[in-house]
Design an enzyme around this catalytic site. Structure first.
Site, PDB file in Angstrom:
ATOM      1  N   CYS A 178      -9.976  -8.239   1.810  1.00 41.23           N
ATOM      2  CA  CYS A 178      -9.532  -9.618   1.996  1.00 41.23           C
ATOM      3  C   CYS A 178     -10.202 -10.279   3.189  1.00 41.23           C
ATOM      4  O   CYS A 178     -10.254 -11.482   3.278  1.00 41.23           O
ATOM      5  CB  CYS A 178      -8.019  -9.669   2.191  1.00 41.23           C
ATOM      6  SG  CYS A 178      -7.180  -9.081   0.734  1.00 41.23           S
ATOM      7  N   THR A 189       6.686 -21.085 -16.115  1.00 38.34           N
ATOM      8  CA  THR A 189       6.802 -20.060 -17.163  1.00 38.34           C
ATOM      9  C   THR A 189       6.245 -18.737 -16.644  1.00 38.34           C
ATOM     10  O   THR A 189       5.157 -18.695 -16.073  1.00 38.34           O
ATOM     11  CB  THR A 189       6.036 -20.515 -18.420  1.00 38.34           C
ATOM     12  OG1 THR A 189       6.569 -21.780 -18.809  1.00 38.34           O
ATOM     13  CG2 THR A 189       6.177 -19.515 -19.546  1.00 38.34           C
ATOM     14  N   HIS A 220      -1.582  -4.849  -8.953  1.00 39.20           N
ATOM     15  CA  HIS A 220      -2.971  -4.375  -9.135  1.00 39.20           C
ATOM     16  C   HIS A 220      -3.353  -3.231  -8.202  1.00 39.20           C
ATOM     17  O   HIS A 220      -4.419  -2.644  -8.348  1.00 39.20           O
ATOM     18  CB  HIS A 220      -3.966  -5.541  -9.046  1.00 39.20           C
ATOM     19  CG  HIS A 220      -4.196  -6.110  -7.686  1.00 39.20           C
ATOM     20  ND1 HIS A 220      -5.279  -5.774  -6.923  1.00 39.20           N
ATOM     21  CD2 HIS A 220      -3.493  -7.006  -6.954  1.00 39.20           C
ATOM     22  CE1 HIS A 220      -5.242  -6.457  -5.787  1.00 39.20           C
ATOM     23  NE2 HIS A 220      -4.166  -7.201  -5.774  1.00 39.20           N
ATOM     24  N   GLN A 270       0.822  -1.218   0.000  1.00 36.78           N
ATOM     25  CA  GLN A 270       0.000   0.000   0.000  1.00 36.78           C
ATOM     26  C   GLN A 270       0.854   1.266   0.000  1.00 36.78           C
ATOM     27  O   GLN A 270       0.318   2.376  -0.034  1.00 36.78           O
ATOM     28  CB  GLN A 270      -0.949   0.018   1.209  1.00 36.78           C
ATOM     29  CG  GLN A 270      -1.979  -1.100   1.212  1.00 36.78           C
ATOM     30  CD  GLN A 270      -3.075  -0.927   0.163  1.00 36.78           C
ATOM     31  OE1 GLN A 270      -3.225   0.111  -0.475  1.00 36.78           O
ATOM     32  NE2 GLN A 270      -3.861  -1.978  -0.036  1.00 36.78           N
TER      33      GLN A 270
HETATM   34  N1  PLP Z   1      -0.503  -6.712   1.515  1.00 39.61           N
HETATM   35  C1  PLP Z   1      -1.323  -5.656   1.618  1.00 39.61           C
HETATM   36  C2  PLP Z   1      -1.002  -4.563   2.586  1.00 39.61           C
HETATM   37  C3  PLP Z   1      -2.471  -5.569   0.830  1.00 39.61           C
HETATM   38  O1  PLP Z   1      -3.285  -4.520   0.949  1.00 39.61           O
HETATM   39  C4  PLP Z   1      -2.745  -6.636  -0.079  1.00 39.61           C
HETATM   40  C5  PLP Z   1      -3.972  -6.632  -0.900  1.00 39.61           C
HETATM   41  O2  PLP Z   1      -5.072  -6.444  -0.410  1.00 39.61           O
HETATM   42  C6  PLP Z   1      -1.846  -7.705  -0.152  1.00 39.61           C
HETATM   43  C7  PLP Z   1      -0.744  -7.719   0.660  1.00 39.61           C
HETATM   44  C8  PLP Z   1      -2.078  -8.875  -1.076  1.00 39.61           C
HETATM   45  O3  PLP Z   1      -1.728  -8.537  -2.395  1.00 39.61           O
HETATM   46  P1  PLP Z   1      -2.107  -9.490  -3.606  1.00 39.61           P
HETATM   47  O4  PLP Z   1      -3.552  -9.246  -3.894  1.00 39.61           O
HETATM   48  O5  PLP Z   1      -1.221  -9.039  -4.720  1.00 39.61           O
HETATM   49  O6  PLP Z   1      -1.823 -10.880  -3.206  1.00 39.61           O
END
Ligand code: PLP
Length: 377
Positions: free
Chosen positions: A324, A238, A202, A180
């Site tokens: 998440c 790959t 992303h 972030q």
């Molecule tokens: N770390 C943090 C602080 C995040 O905000 C996120 C995504 O929500 C991730 C890790 C995980 O990233 P990725 O979606 O690329 O696995």
């Protein structure tokens, strides 16, 4: 047209990233491991992306490993380093507010027999570098701290903690989840004193499903999967060429605009906070010292999901806590000592350089409307 205020969950891919991905799929579809011309073209394209990302992080290209995203980067970093260094030093230090990709990996390492110290914030909800430094002992193999926490946007004192830890305990491996912070703050691996850094495409207008791990030269990791020799055999298989091309293009486009984009986020944050201050039923869970890209707020008496779906009906996309956690109670807000009531009604608003004051006007008007309609139900 949706009003998209969930940029900490993911961002809209930039035109440059999309163009780079399409170009790669149409024109540069060789396997970078192939020995013929088309393989070499793919290899060169991947080298370019790697160089761009390395330059942004202030390191050499050879230190960048491509992965499927930051979740994999952090798993490789933590499990890989624990396996390589943890036999004689089975203690790990981390914060209590890490993203699930680190938090759950620590739980898994604990189940394997590692001792995990999870540092809590102080009574003001801020982290003191000293608490991390003091937690490190002779049997610590690894310290992992995120730079910008993804639910409230607090910034952890990674630089200060890692500098002292490295001075006192040079053998301790330091890992930072900079997802972030990358492309929002200048993230330089040497300034951070980090041996391992996780980033993701992303979150910075690149494609989903690709990320990178910075691995300092000389730091050993054991791979999570076995296979070919790609990515120094630490991440065999790959390479996801179109995604890697899109990642490189996104970084290329963003790295010269960190300061003006930051200034825009500050303007948006201040504008929204001023408007929210007029609403007595709203409390702010973010810190004034945190990133300007994220505001976490609670609306008294209305559960997060109820307000989230009301806002969605008005075309406004926000998040309840972190995307998440998918509705699970936030371990992050609990760690800050935020009450269950406030945690249950928490929403996360996160900006991009495309966010406008008009969108924030629409958000605050919709929240007020939702309060009238939902609270008396
Ligand atoms: N770390 C943090 C602080 C995040 O905000 C996120 C995504 O929500 C991730 C890790 C995980 O990233 P990725 O979606 O690329 O696995």
């Amino acid at each position: 047209m949706a009003i998209y205020l969930d940029n900490a969950a993911t961002t809209k891919p930039s035109e440059a990233a999309i163009a780079a991905m399409v170009h790669c799929m149409r024109e540069v579809y060789g396997n970078p491991s192939s020995l013929h011309r088309m393989g070499l073209d793919a290899q060169l394209l991947m080298d370019d992306a790697r160089k761009t990302i390395a330059t942004a992080l202030g390191c050499e290209s050879g230190c960048i490993l491509f992965t499927s995203g930051a979740t994999e980067s952090s798993n490789l970093a933590l499990r890989g380093a624990a396996a390589a260094y943890g036999k004689r030093r089975p203690h790990i230090v981390t914060s209590a507010v890490e993203h699930a990709s680190v938090h759950s990996t620590m739980d898994a390492l604990e189940a394997q027999g590692f001792r995990i110290t999870r540092v809590l914030p102080d009574a003001n909800g801020e982290f003191d570098a000293r608490a991390f430094i003091d937690a490190v002992t002779e049997d610590t193999c690894l310290v992992s701290m995120m730079l910008t926490e993804n639910e409230t946007g607090r910034i952890l004192p990674v630089q200060r903690a890692f500098r002292t830890i490295k001075k006192r305990f040079p053998d301790v491996i330091t890992h930072c989840d900079a997802v972030q912070a990358f492309m929002k703050l200048p993230v330089k691996v040497n300034d951070l004193n980090a041996d391992l850094v996780s980033i993701s495409a992303h979150k910075i207008h690149g494609p989903k499903g690709v990320g990178a791990l910075y691995q300092r030269k000389g730091v050993r990791l054991l791979p999570l999967v076995t296979g070919g020799k790609q990515e120094k055999a630490l991440r065999p298989g790959t390479e996801a060429m179109p995604l890697i091309a899109g990642f490189g293009a996104a970084v290329q486009e963003m790295q010269s605009t960190i300061a003006p984009r930051y200034a825009h986020a500050v303007r948006m944050r201040d504008y929204l906070l001023e408007k929210l201050a007029q609403n007595p039923e709203i409390s702010i869970n973010s810190s004034p010292e945190g990133t300007p890209y994220i505001i976490n707020l609670s609306i008294q008496g209305i559960r997060s999901e109820i307000m989230l779906h009301f806002l969605e009906s008005k075309g406004i996309c926000v998040s309840s806590g972190s995307a998440c956690s998918k509705g699970a109670k936030s371990h992050v807000l609990s760690a800050y000592g935020i009450s269950d009531d406030r945690t249950d009604s928490a929403l996360r608003i996160s900006f991009s350089e495309q966010t406008t004051e008009e969108e924030l006007d629409a958000l605050t008007a919709a929240i007020a409307q939702g309060q009238c309609q939902l609270i008396h139900k």
